[in-house]
Motif scaffolding. Sequence first.
Motif, PDB file in Angstrom:
ATOM      1  N   PRO A   8       0.804  -1.221   0.000  1.00  0.00           N
ATOM      2  CA  PRO A   8       0.000   0.000   0.000  1.00  0.00           C
ATOM      3  C   PRO A   8       0.834   1.266   0.000  1.00  0.00           C
ATOM      4  O   PRO A   8       0.429   2.262  -0.586  1.00  0.00           O
ATOM      5  CB  PRO A   8      -0.840  -0.107   1.267  1.00  0.00           C
ATOM      6  CG  PRO A   8      -0.496  -1.369   1.937  1.00  0.00           C
ATOM      7  CD  PRO A   8       0.537  -2.076   1.103  1.00  0.00           C
ATOM      8  N   GLU A   9       1.999   1.248   0.637  1.00  0.00           N
ATOM      9  CA  GLU A   9       2.777   2.479   0.671  1.00  0.00           C
ATOM     10  C   GLU A   9       3.380   2.814  -0.688  1.00  0.00           C
ATOM     11  O   GLU A   9       3.713   3.946  -0.974  1.00  0.00           O
ATOM     12  CB  GLU A   9       3.871   2.433   1.744  1.00  0.00           C
ATOM     13  CG  GLU A   9       4.747   1.219   1.763  1.00  0.00           C
ATOM     14  CD  GLU A   9       4.180   0.025   2.507  1.00  0.00           C
ATOM     15  OE1 GLU A   9       4.712  -1.046   2.284  1.00  0.00           O
ATOM     16  OE2 GLU A   9       3.216   0.122   3.274  1.00  0.00           O
ATOM     17  N   PRO A  12      -0.519   4.277  -4.750  1.00  0.00           N
ATOM     18  CA  PRO A  12      -1.505   5.255  -4.290  1.00  0.00           C
ATOM     19  C   PRO A  12      -2.941   4.809  -4.539  1.00  0.00           C
ATOM     20  O   PRO A  12      -3.851   5.135  -3.777  1.00  0.00           O
ATOM     21  CB  PRO A  12      -1.187   6.504  -5.066  1.00  0.00           C
ATOM     22  CG  PRO A  12      -0.180   6.143  -6.082  1.00  0.00           C
ATOM     23  CD  PRO A  12       0.348   4.790  -5.787  1.00  0.00           C
ATOM     24  N   GLN A  15      -3.891   2.635  -1.679  1.00  0.00           N
ATOM     25  CA  GLN A  15      -4.065   3.445  -0.459  1.00  0.00           C
ATOM     26  C   GLN A  15      -5.436   4.113  -0.461  1.00  0.00           C
ATOM     27  O   GLN A  15      -6.104   4.193   0.569  1.00  0.00           O
ATOM     28  CB  GLN A  15      -2.963   4.496  -0.357  1.00  0.00           C
ATOM     29  CG  GLN A  15      -1.641   3.954   0.070  1.00  0.00           C
ATOM     30  CD  GLN A  15      -0.584   5.044   0.163  1.00  0.00           C
ATOM     31  OE1 GLN A  15      -0.824   6.181  -0.246  1.00  0.00           O
ATOM     32  NE2 GLN A  15       0.567   4.681   0.711  1.00  0.00           N
ATOM     33  N   GLN A  16      -5.852   4.570  -1.622  1.00  0.00           N
ATOM     34  CA  GLN A  16      -7.158   5.226  -1.726  1.00  0.00           C
ATOM     35  C   GLN A  16      -8.276   4.213  -1.436  1.00  0.00           C
ATOM     36  O   GLN A  16      -9.247   4.532  -0.753  1.00  0.00           O
ATOM     37  CB  GLN A  16      -7.312   5.830  -3.118  1.00  0.00           C
ATOM     38  CG  GLN A  16      -8.546   6.670  -3.262  1.00  0.00           C
ATOM     39  CD  GLN A  16      -8.651   7.263  -4.658  1.00  0.00           C
ATOM     40  OE1 GLN A  16      -7.942   6.865  -5.578  1.00  0.00           O
ATOM     41  NE2 GLN A  16      -9.526   8.217  -4.795  1.00  0.00           N
TER      42      GLN A  16
END
Length: 156
Positions: A8-9, A12, A15-16
């Motif tokens: 996830p890092e 993006p 992450q969203q």
Amino acid sequence: MASVSLMPEENPALQQLLAQLASNVLPSEPSVWPLALGYWLVLSAVIIASGALFYWWHLGRDWRRVSRQRNNIQAQNDPAQQALHLHQLLRWVLINKLGAEKGLTDQAFAERVATSLVSPAPAWLNAHYRALPAVHSIDWAEVQYLLKAWRKEAKR
């Protein structure tokens, strides 16, 4: 071919998507209501037993009163008053518990007592109706036997 990172890092878009997820919610505590079947069975048994005990107690209530009244009459000192009150008590039992008619004559009352005792009517039974009442001592064992016989008869 381009490689897509699942970290996830580094991604993006991932992450969203993770930001849109709701957090885990614990389920609510189980309710005590409605009760489980075992509780219903125990509760039903307690209610039925209580009702049966109350009914049994209620059936014997009048006979306990008769017994207390007999003891009160027996404790009196005046034999004439004892005979009168005992006569009234026995007549009440005959009328209210055994279904005799309210206009029961003295002769019919004496006959009913005699048939219940399987012997001639006791001398004390209608002594208070005589012009010169010769009060005889009351045989309380006989009275107790009579009341027990009438109680058995009333249960039928």
